[in-house]
Scaffold this motif. Structure first.
Motif, mmCIF file in Angstrom:
data_model
loop_
_atom_site.group_PDB
_atom_site.id
_atom_site.type_symbol
_atom_site.label_atom_id
_atom_site.label_comp_id
_atom_site.label_asym_id
_atom_site.label_seq_id
_atom_site.Cartn_x
_atom_site.Cartn_y
_atom_site.Cartn_z
ATOM 1 N N LYS A 152 5.992 -18.668 53.038
ATOM 2 C CA LYS A 152 5.448 -17.937 54.186
ATOM 3 C C LYS A 152 4.092 -17.327 53.837
ATOM 4 N N ARG A 153 4.006 -16.732 52.633
ATOM 5 C CA ARG A 153 2.741 -16.149 52.210
ATOM 6 C C ARG A 153 1.671 -17.215 52.041
ATOM 7 N N ALA A 154 2.053 -18.356 51.463
ATOM 8 C CA ALA A 154 1.093 -19.435 51.251
ATOM 9 C C ALA A 154 0.553 -19.961 52.590
ATOM 10 N N LEU A 155 1.411 -20.045 53.584
ATOM 11 C CA LEU A 155 0.985 -20.526 54.896
ATOM 12 C C LEU A 155 0.074 -19.511 55.580
ATOM 13 N N LEU A 156 0.354 -18.232 55.397
ATOM 14 C CA LEU A 156 -0.499 -17.188 55.986
ATOM 15 C C LEU A 156 -1.892 -17.147 55.354
ATOM 16 N N MET A 208 3.098 -22.847 41.896
ATOM 17 C CA MET A 208 2.398 -21.958 42.814
ATOM 18 C C MET A 208 0.897 -22.242 42.828
ATOM 19 N N GLN A 209 0.331 -22.590 41.661
ATOM 20 C CA GLN A 209 -1.092 -22.909 41.607
ATOM 21 C C GLN A 209 -1.378 -24.217 42.339
ATOM 22 N N ALA A 210 -0.473 -25.169 42.233
ATOM 23 C CA ALA A 210 -0.653 -26.439 42.941
ATOM 24 C C ALA A 210 -0.648 -26.228 44.452
ATOM 25 N N ILE A 211 0.179 -25.300 44.925
ATOM 26 C CA ILE A 211 0.205 -24.997 46.355
ATOM 27 C C ILE A 211 -1.136 -24.408 46.786
ATOM 28 N N VAL A 212 -1.688 -23.517 45.945
ATOM 29 C CA VAL A 212 -3.006 -22.940 46.239
ATOM 30 C C VAL A 212 -4.079 -24.031 46.256
ATOM 31 N N ASP A 213 -4.016 -24.924 45.270
ATOM 32 C CA ASP A 213 -5.062 -25.944 45.122
ATOM 33 C C ASP A 213 -4.953 -27.065 46.142
ATOM 34 N N TYR A 214 -3.737 -27.473 46.465
ATOM 35 C CA TYR A 214 -3.564 -28.697 47.252
ATOM 36 C C TYR A 214 -2.834 -28.491 48.585
ATOM 37 N N GLY A 215 -2.280 -27.287 48.788
ATOM 38 C CA GLY A 215 -1.648 -27.013 50.069
ATOM 39 C C GLY A 215 -0.139 -27.175 50.068
ATOM 40 N N VAL A 216 0.438 -26.881 51.216
ATOM 41 C CA VAL A 216 1.887 -26.935 51.422
ATOM 42 C C VAL A 216 2.295 -28.338 51.857
ATOM 43 N N LEU A 217 3.343 -28.862 51.222
ATOM 44 C CA LEU A 217 3.827 -30.205 51.535
ATOM 45 C C LEU A 217 4.859 -30.168 52.665
ATOM 46 N N PRO A 218 5.072 -31.298 53.334
ATOM 47 C CA PRO A 218 6.129 -31.346 54.357
ATOM 48 C C PRO A 218 7.502 -31.010 53.783
ATOM 49 N N GLU A 219 7.698 -31.272 52.493
ATOM 50 C CA GLU A 219 9.011 -31.037 51.862
ATOM 51 C C GLU A 219 9.188 -29.598 51.370
ATOM 52 N N HIS A 220 8.181 -28.751 51.521
ATOM 53 C CA HIS A 220 8.339 -27.351 51.124
ATOM 54 C C HIS A 220 9.210 -26.606 52.140
ATOM 55 N N ASP A 246 -0.138 -34.668 41.992
ATOM 56 C CA ASP A 246 -0.900 -33.455 41.682
ATOM 57 C C ASP A 246 -0.017 -32.220 41.539
ATOM 58 N N TYR A 247 1.205 -32.278 42.034
ATOM 59 C CA TYR A 247 2.062 -31.092 42.050
ATOM 60 C C TYR A 247 2.992 -30.989 40.837
ATOM 61 N N SER A 248 3.043 -32.020 40.001
ATOM 62 C CA SER A 248 3.894 -32.013 38.794
ATOM 63 C C SER A 248 5.350 -31.670 39.114
ATOM 64 N N ILE A 249 5.861 -32.228 40.196
ATOM 65 C CA ILE A 249 7.213 -31.902 40.659
ATOM 66 C C ILE A 249 8.269 -32.318 39.640
ATOM 67 N N GLY A 250 7.992 -33.385 38.907
ATOM 68 C CA GLY A 250 8.954 -33.841 37.908
ATOM 69 C C GLY A 250 9.201 -32.823 36.815
ATOM 70 N N LYS A 251 8.250 -31.900 36.620
ATOM 71 C CA LYS A 251 8.403 -30.888 35.575
ATOM 72 C C LYS A 251 9.121 -29.637 36.091
ATOM 73 N N HIS A 252 8.746 -29.171 37.284
ATOM 74 C CA HIS A 252 9.332 -27.909 37.760
ATOM 75 C C HIS A 252 10.460 -28.093 38.769
ATOM 76 N N LYS A 253 10.659 -29.318 39.256
ATOM 77 C CA LYS A 253 11.762 -29.644 40.186
ATOM 78 C C LYS A 253 11.755 -28.762 41.443
ATOM 79 N N GLY A 254 10.590 -28.254 41.796
ATOM 80 C CA GLY A 254 10.483 -27.458 43.009
ATOM 81 C C GLY A 254 10.653 -25.971 42.810
ATOM 82 N N TYR A 255 10.996 -25.529 41.601
ATOM 83 C CA TYR A 255 11.163 -24.102 41.355
ATOM 84 C C TYR A 255 9.796 -23.401 41.324
ATOM 85 N N PRO A 256 9.770 -22.095 41.591
ATOM 86 C CA PRO A 256 8.490 -21.388 41.727
ATOM 87 C C PRO A 256 7.840 -21.029 40.398
ATOM 88 N N THR A 257 7.498 -22.022 39.609
ATOM 89 C CA THR A 257 6.782 -21.790 38.367
ATOM 90 C C THR A 257 5.318 -21.480 38.674
#
Length: 276
Positions: A270-274, A250-262, A235-246
């Motif tokens: 920090k803002r997403a967790l707050l 950022m929308q995937a983090i809003v929709d699905y949450g923070v991963l253990p690998e973040h 769901d996070y499309s990591i293969g496309k953005h390679k973890g960079y803040p595209t």
């Protein structure tokens, strides 16, 4: 070569790492020894062993930062503008950021095949959060350097000992600073500080072939890990953005949450967790 680091001495402080650091690599003992023997003792003092070191992944919000060190054959190790690789299988090698992913993928196994030695370190997000990204990167550079040097001095047989005192070593780091090596530990295996010349090369991956080789190893090994995470978290499309803040990341983090690998220490995380 496969090494797991779970604790580390940093400036006299012994630290248990938040997650293990994995190092993998290979040292081609016979080939390195043969090359060193091809030089006279007089020549060895003017033909230093050059080790290029580079990193990939300091900017992303997710995953490891990868660091690599590489030793190319001495005739292949030099300024890119002098074209020492022109007639070699690594002729297209330059800064990994200037190459397409296809070319990087072609070069990755070739660097591993023709390098006399290399080490790749995977510094996980938990360690980045524990130390900060700069110190985690410096630690990765330090560990790659130390483990490659130790492997050389421990594995090159007793015959190589007579050459060691005539073998200055240049460690060429991409960037504007060098890590602080653990010289007391290196001295225990016979590596004297006076024989090691650490150099910081700004934009070195576009200037020196050995640093460029390390940049390929670091970049492609990290991309491989990103594709593994992409399969694990589709769901996070990591293969496309390679973890960079595209925007998509950022929308995937809003929709699905923070991963253990973040990387939780990074401001957007920090803002997403707050906001959870």
């Amino acid at each position: 070569m496969k090494i797991t680091i779970r604790s580390i001495d940093i400036k006299g402080q012994y630290i248990n790492l938040a997650a293990p650091i994995e190092l993998t690599g290979e040292l081609k003992v016979a080939e390195l020894l043969a090359e060193r023997h091809s030089h006279s003792l007089q020549d060895l003092s003017s033909v230093p062993l050059q080790i290029g070191v580079d990193e990939a992944g300091r900017g992303p919000l997710l995953g490891s930062v990868n660091v690599a060190a590489a030793i190319l054959p001495s005739k292949w190790s030099g300024l890119i503008e002098d074209q020492p690789l022109l007639t070699t299988p690594l002729a297209i090698l330059t800064d990994s950021k200037q190459l397409s992913e296809k070319k990087r993928d072609i070069l990755y196994p070739l660097v591993q095949q023709y390098a006399l030695g290399y080490v790749i370190a995977d510094i996980p997000a938990a360690v980045i959060d524990q130390l900060n990204i700069l110190q985690a990167t410096m630690l990765g550079m330090r560990l790659c350097t130390e483990q490659l040097l130790i492997a050389i001095y421990q594995q090159l047989t007793i015959d190589f000992a007579s050459l060691c005192s005539h073998m200055p070593t240049q460690i060429l780091y991409d960037g504007n600073r060098c890590p602080e090596l653990d010289y007391p530990t290196l001295a225990k295996v016979g590596i004297e500080q006076a024989t090691i010349d650490c150099q910081a090369w700004v934009k070195g991956d576009a200037r020196h072939t050995s640093i460029a080789a390390a940049s390929i190893l670091a970049k492609v090994s990290r991309d491989h890990r990103m594709y593994q995470l992409d399969a694990q978290y589709p769901d996070y499309s990591i293969g496309k953005h390679k973890g960079y803040p595209t925007a998509a990341h950022m929308q995937a983090i809003v929709d699905y949450g923070v991963l253990p690998e973040h990387r939780r220490s990074f401001a957007p995380m920090k803002r997403a967790l707050l906001e959870k």
